[in-house]
Every structure is written in C-alpha cells, then in structure tokens.
Design a protein around this motif. Structure first.
Motif, PDB file in Angstrom:
ATOM      1  N   UNK A  19     -48.371 -16.242  76.746  1.00 29.31           N
ATOM      2  CA  UNK A  19     -48.262 -15.658  75.415  1.00 29.31           C
ATOM      3  C   UNK A  19     -46.874 -15.873  74.801  1.00 29.31           C
ATOM      4  N   UNK A  20     -45.934 -16.323  75.617  1.00 26.01           N
ATOM      5  CA  UNK A  20     -44.632 -16.717  75.060  1.00 26.01           C
ATOM      6  C   UNK A  20     -44.766 -17.980  74.218  1.00 26.01           C
ATOM      7  N   UNK A  21     -45.794 -18.774  74.501  1.00 21.80           N
ATOM      8  CA  UNK A  21     -45.973 -20.049  73.800  1.00 21.80           C
ATOM      9  C   UNK A  21     -46.331 -19.843  72.324  1.00 21.80           C
ATOM     10  N   UNK A  22     -47.391 -19.063  71.994  1.00 23.93           N
ATOM     11  CA  UNK A  22     -47.705 -18.888  70.571  1.00 23.93           C
ATOM     12  C   UNK A  22     -46.579 -18.208  69.789  1.00 23.93           C
ATOM     13  N   UNK A  23     -45.909 -17.250  70.405  1.00 24.43           N
ATOM     14  CA  UNK A  23     -44.783 -16.609  69.720  1.00 24.43           C
ATOM     15  C   UNK A  23     -43.688 -17.639  69.450  1.00 24.43           C
ATOM     16  N   UNK A  55     -58.250 -17.947  72.181  1.00 31.11           N
ATOM     17  CA  UNK A  55     -59.590 -17.979  72.796  1.00 31.11           C
ATOM     18  C   UNK A  55     -59.606 -18.684  74.141  1.00 31.11           C
ATOM     19  N   UNK A  56     -58.750 -19.675  74.334  1.00 30.93           N
ATOM     20  CA  UNK A  56     -58.678 -20.344  75.633  1.00 30.93           C
ATOM     21  C   UNK A  56     -58.213 -19.369  76.711  1.00 30.93           C
ATOM     22  N   UNK A  57     -57.202 -18.566  76.397  1.00 30.12           N
ATOM     23  CA  UNK A  57     -56.670 -17.619  77.378  1.00 30.12           C
ATOM     24  C   UNK A  57     -57.661 -16.482  77.647  1.00 30.12           C
ATOM     25  N   UNK A  58     -58.429 -16.104  76.619  1.00 30.91           N
ATOM     26  CA  UNK A  58     -59.480 -15.103  76.818  1.00 30.91           C
ATOM     27  C   UNK A  58     -60.562 -15.665  77.732  1.00 30.91           C
ATOM     28  N   UNK A  68     -59.657 -15.579  81.197  1.00 25.60           N
ATOM     29  CA  UNK A  68     -59.432 -14.200  81.630  1.00 25.60           C
ATOM     30  C   UNK A  68     -57.959 -13.913  81.933  1.00 25.60           C
ATOM     31  N   UNK A  69     -57.082 -14.594  81.223  1.00 25.08           N
ATOM     32  CA  UNK A  69     -55.644 -14.341  81.365  1.00 25.08           C
ATOM     33  C   UNK A  69     -55.231 -13.165  80.484  1.00 25.08           C
ATOM     34  N   UNK A  70     -55.889 -13.021  79.338  1.00 26.65           N
ATOM     35  CA  UNK A  70     -55.650 -11.891  78.444  1.00 26.65           C
ATOM     36  C   UNK A  70     -56.983 -11.237  78.111  1.00 26.65           C
ATOM     37  N   UNK A  71     -56.991  -9.963  77.718  1.00 26.31           N
ATOM     38  CA  UNK A  71     -58.248  -9.275  77.400  1.00 26.31           C
ATOM     39  C   UNK A  71     -58.912  -9.831  76.136  1.00 26.31           C
TER      40      UNK A  71
END
Length: 300
Positions: free
Chosen positions: A182-186, A238-241, A244-247
């Motif tokens: 999630x550091x990437x999109x930020x 959506x890829x991370x969801x 299952x890395x993020x809710x």
C-alpha cells in the motif's frame, strides 16, 4: 498577488506562503495509510502515529522552504514563474532568513524523529537523516536531484515507501506485506503531484537548465506519466484484495475516483498557471484516498 498586496503582508503571512499549506494533505497521506494498516493489525498507537505525522508535515514544509530559496539561487524562479508566489524570489524574505527557517523546521522534524528512534531503534535516525538530506538535495547542494530528473523517484521513495512503512513500523515494530504494497499507490499519487508541478513549469525549467523528468519527457509524455501514476494507484487495489493482502472493504478508496477524474481532465487539457488547481486537487485526492481506505478498514 500584486506588489502592493505583497507589501501589506506581515511576517506570519509571508511564512505561511513559504510553507505552502496546500501541499500538506499530501504529506499526511502516507501517515494515514500506515496508521490504517496498523489499525487493521490491532496495533495502532496514537502517540507514535502523531509523531510520524509531525515528521512528515515538517519534512514537507522544510522541503518547500528549501526549494523556495535554492531554486531562486539557481535562477529557476523568475518573473515568468507560473506557480504560487515564492517568497525569496519576491524579496519578501532574504535567502539567509529562508535558510534559517529551513534549518529550524528540519531541527523540529529531527526532535520528533528522535522520539520515534527511542521507541524503535537507531534505524529511524538513519532514515530520518536520509530524508532531510534528500529534501535539501532536491534543489540544493552540488547535485540537485530535481535538476537531473531524479525528483520523481525520490518523492516516490520518501513520501510513499518510507512514509507508509515507517509509520506502520513505529507502531507495530515490523513491516507487513500489506504496508509494503500500500506504500506503492500512495507513493504514485504523491509523485503525481510533482508531475503536475513540473508540467506547469516545463518551459520555465527548460530555460533555466533544470532538466526535470517533465523536461526530458515533454508535455505529452508527462501527461502520460501522470495518468500512469493515478491509474496504477487505483488498479492495484482490486489485485491486492484478490490476493487477500488487504480487506475487501479497502476498495472504498475507489469512491475517490470521481475526484481523480476531475483533476485528470485539468491535467489533460490545461497548461501553465491553470495547473495550480490540479496540483492542489491531486494532493486532496491522495489524502481522500487514504482516508477512505481507513474507513474501509474500520468497516472490515
């Protein structure tokens, strides 16, 4: 702002211009994201989170002030500048006054950093030193990063990767896969702010010999870079969801897409001073994105 209006400014108003408050929501975005992920892991701690927030804001302010004076000294700030008023170029403050303010700001950032180092170890001091050096070296020093097309990379690293994972680390004591991802999109969205800034100043920077990535890519390539940064920040969710890395409820960050599209239209169709709206809008989008992500975490 007219010369007459400038003469009426008091010291507080002048320094308020120098710190450029509209950039601060963007600086807070990484801290919000890191804290949201710490909350998701039941490890949120208010004092380290606040200290990380103060460090991020002070680093952004210090960087703004440093750019103000060093761009002036290198001749990049002229009467043709399209961006917000620079206090050194406008002769509202002397270079020595701005540099003194810069060092005070970085000293305050270091104080909060020492508190975080007390909590989590000497590594925090090392990262903080590199962050301050990079903030100054963007336009100052013998090898100004922004003048050689490296600004985008360093913004991505420090306001994205370091801000999110660092905020998470000082609360949790380790760094999760979700924090790294999630550091990437930020980082991409904060980099997009610099992309708009450099697109606006492209012609002036070219004349001043400031070889930003925008100067190297040209206007069309720079607009493509902006689109990539913003699109990738949203498509990664959506890829991370799925992995299952993020809710799943983290997808609530997508509610900020209309705001992003509104800013994108400005970037695609405007140039020069008109891009100041997109500059502030991109920062607001990054902040709203992170806040909505945290709301999604709360709903999970």
């Amino acid at each position: 702002m007219s010369a007459k209006e400038q003469r009426k400014l008091n010291n507080f108003q002048i320094w308020w211009l120098a710190i450029r408050p509209r950039t601060l929501p963007a600086a807070a975005s990484g801290v919000v994201m890191g804290s949201a992920l710490a909350w998701a892991d039941h490890s949120f701690q208010i004092l380290p989170a606040l200290a990380a927030l103060f460090v991020a804001l002070l680093l952004q302010i210090g960087s703004n002030v440093a750019n103000d004076v060093y761009d002036f000294e290198r001749g990049a700030d002229t009467a043709e500048r399209q961006g917000p008023l620079r206090v050194t170029q406008a002769r509202l403050l002397t270079p020595s006054q701005v540099k003194s303010g810069m060092w005070i700001i970085f000293f305050l950032a270091a104080v909060f950093g020492l508190y975080l180092a007390y909590l989590r170890g000497w590594e925090i001091i090392l990262v903080g030193m590199f962050a301050i050096i990079s903030a100054i070296a963007y336009t100052g020093g013998p090898f100004p990063l922004g003048y050689y097309g490296l600004g985008d990379l360093f913004v991505f690293i420090f306001f994205g990767l370091v801000a999110v994972t660092g905020t998470y680390f000082v609360q949790v004591g380790s760094i999760s896969a979700a924090a790294w991802w999630m550091a990437v999109p930020v980082g991409l969205m904060i980099t997009a702010i610099l992309v708009v800034n450099n697109l606006r100043d492209l012609e002036n920077d070219k004349k001043a010999g400031k070889h930003t990535l925008a100067v190297r890519l040209g206007a069309k390539g720079t607009r493509t870079e902006y689109l990539f940064c913003m699109a990738a920040a949203y498509l990664l969710l959506p890829m991370l969801v799925f992995l299952k890395i993020i809710p799943t409820f983290s997808m609530l960050a997508w509610v900020s897409i209309p705001l992003a599209l509104k800013v994108l239209r400005v970037v695609r169709t405007q140039q020069g001073q008109a891009l100041n709206v997109a500059l502030a809008g991109t920062g607001q989008t990054a902040f709203v994105y992170s806040i909505l992500f945290w709301v999604g975490i709360l709903l999970s």
